[in-house]
Scaffold this active site. Structure first.
Site, mmCIF file in Angstrom:
data_model
loop_
_atom_site.group_PDB
_atom_site.id
_atom_site.type_symbol
_atom_site.label_atom_id
_atom_site.label_comp_id
_atom_site.label_asym_id
_atom_site.label_seq_id
_atom_site.Cartn_x
_atom_site.Cartn_y
_atom_site.Cartn_z
ATOM 1 C CG HIS A 356 38.222 34.050 42.356
ATOM 2 N ND1 HIS A 356 38.995 35.411 42.150
ATOM 3 C CD2 HIS A 356 37.810 33.943 41.239
ATOM 4 C CE1 HIS A 356 38.876 35.896 40.981
ATOM 5 N NE2 HIS A 356 38.204 34.990 40.496
ATOM 6 C CG ASP A 360 42.050 39.588 41.900
ATOM 7 O OD1 ASP A 360 40.951 39.352 42.587
ATOM 8 O OD2 ASP A 360 42.501 40.868 42.163
#
Length: 386
Positions: A356, A360
């Site tokens: 992450h 995204d």
């Protein structure tokens, strides 16, 4: 004087008479031992073989097994010992045909690059080797059998972790600790791909001598999706993001010693058949323990197929410094709704674990949806540009 001259002189009474007590009993004892070794090597023209260079980052390993014993004859370049490192197994071969004179280390010893390993007397070997090697050698890489399960038995068996397993454990924990891992899932209707495979697999096998599987289609689909979502093909180095214009695909392969990830390079330039050939070749090398460091170096994206073992769901672990890994799973018939009708379709659940810090959720989900769309209609891959 050198050791050979020393021991020759020491054996003459004139030497002792002239030198007297200059050499103590202790020094003579040590001198005899060292000098005898040198004389033995000189007399028989023997050669000491050292632990070879294994890789720039590897300085030591574990002497896993001796393929030959003292008195055995060997041919030039025949394997004498195997050294296990945290990445690969390294074979130590005879520099010339000859007979093994002395082994200078024991199995399970830690040996360093440049250390004396064994002594060989060149000049003997050839067909005699084959006769002595006719007896099958014990596979010492196998773990000892588990304790028998007799009623009331509460015994335990302890097996030392091999270097590769230790390194795998370190890297897995490193990945979990460093990456901000998150996994997203999707379902893929495999009907079209299975139909295409059924139609062309015999032709591909006949013309190219390779089996047409699902890995090539997923590799191609991922390559196209990575071009559209470049962050999934990137890595973090310090405070910079490195975007790769090529796709080097790491393919997870299970071996008796642990999971390895050999790399198929420049997949963006390959078709289905080329990908299948390269994966098959690397898989065979992995199972035979013949992978080199070059075979496993690098990699920008990983595919792991737990479905070959029957796994239905799973969350694969990122292969650092990569940013994502695709997990394939078993194909199962499921009821699904198509055009308002409930039908049975072969469904595979796929998982994308991503970092992450780089991707995204929108990008990760978009990537997995694109892979799904390519697999559900393989013809789209012919229309897409690499």
């Amino acid at each position: 004087m050198d050791h050979v001259q020393f021991i020759a002189a020491a054996r003459s009474r004139a030497f002792f008479a002239s030198r007297g007590a200059q050499y103590t009993a202790v020094s003579l004892s040590k001198g005899w031992k060292v000098a005898d070794t040198h004389i033995r090597r000189a007399q028989f023209h023997s050669k000491t073989v050292k632990v070879p260079q294994m890789a720039e980052s590897i300085s030591e390993g574990t002497l896993r097994s001796w393929s030959k014993q003292v008195g055995d004859t060997v041919e030039a370049d025949e394997e004498v010992a195997t050294i296990e490192t945290d990445k690969i197994d390294v074979s130590v071969n005879a520099p010339a045909a000859g007979r093994i004179v002395e082994l200078l280390a024991k199995e399970e010893d830690t040996v360093s690059v440049g250390q004396d390993l064994f002594i060989i007397k060149p000049g003997e070997g050839g067909e005699e080797v084959k006769k002595q090697d006719s007896k099958p050698k014990e596979d010492k890489s196998k773990a000892p059998p588990p304790a028998s399960k007799t009623p009331g038995n509460r015994g335990e068996t302890r097996v030392k972790m091999n270097r590769m397993r230790l390194r795998i454990a370190e890297r897995l924990k490193e990945s979990q600790n460093a990456a901000a891992s998150l996994t997203t899932f999707n379902e893929i209707d495999m009907s079209s791909l299975m139909e295409m495979r059924k139609k062309y697999k015999d032709e591909v096998l006949k013309e190219h001598d390779v089996k047409l599987g699902f890995m090539s289609a997923f590799a191609r689909a991922c390559t196209l999706a990575l071009k559209e979502i470049p962050a999934a093909n990137a890595s973090i180095e310090g405070d910079e993001i490195v975007y790769h214009d090529f796709v080097d695909l790491s393919v997870a392969v299970a071996t008796p010693k642990g999971l390895v990830t050999p790399v198929v390079r420049n997949v963006e330039d390959m078709g289905f058949v080329e990908i299948e050939k390269e994966i098959a070749a690397l898989g065979n090398k992995a199972r035979d323990g013949k992978l080199s460091l070059e075979d496993m170096a690098g990699g920008t994206f990983t595919i792991s197929n737990g479905g070959v073992f029957g796994s239905l769901y799973g969350t694969p672990i990122i292969n650092l410094p990569q940013s994502a890994v695709l997990g394939m799973h078993a194909i199962k018939d499921k009821p699904v709704v198509v055009n308002g009708q409930i039908v049975i379709r072969p469904i595979m659940v796929v998982a994308l674990t991503y970092d992450h810090r780089l991707l995204d959720g929108r990008e990760a989900v978009t990537f997995l949806v694109k892979v799904r769309d390519y697999i559900e209609d393989p013809r789209k891959m012919l229309l897409a540009s690499s």
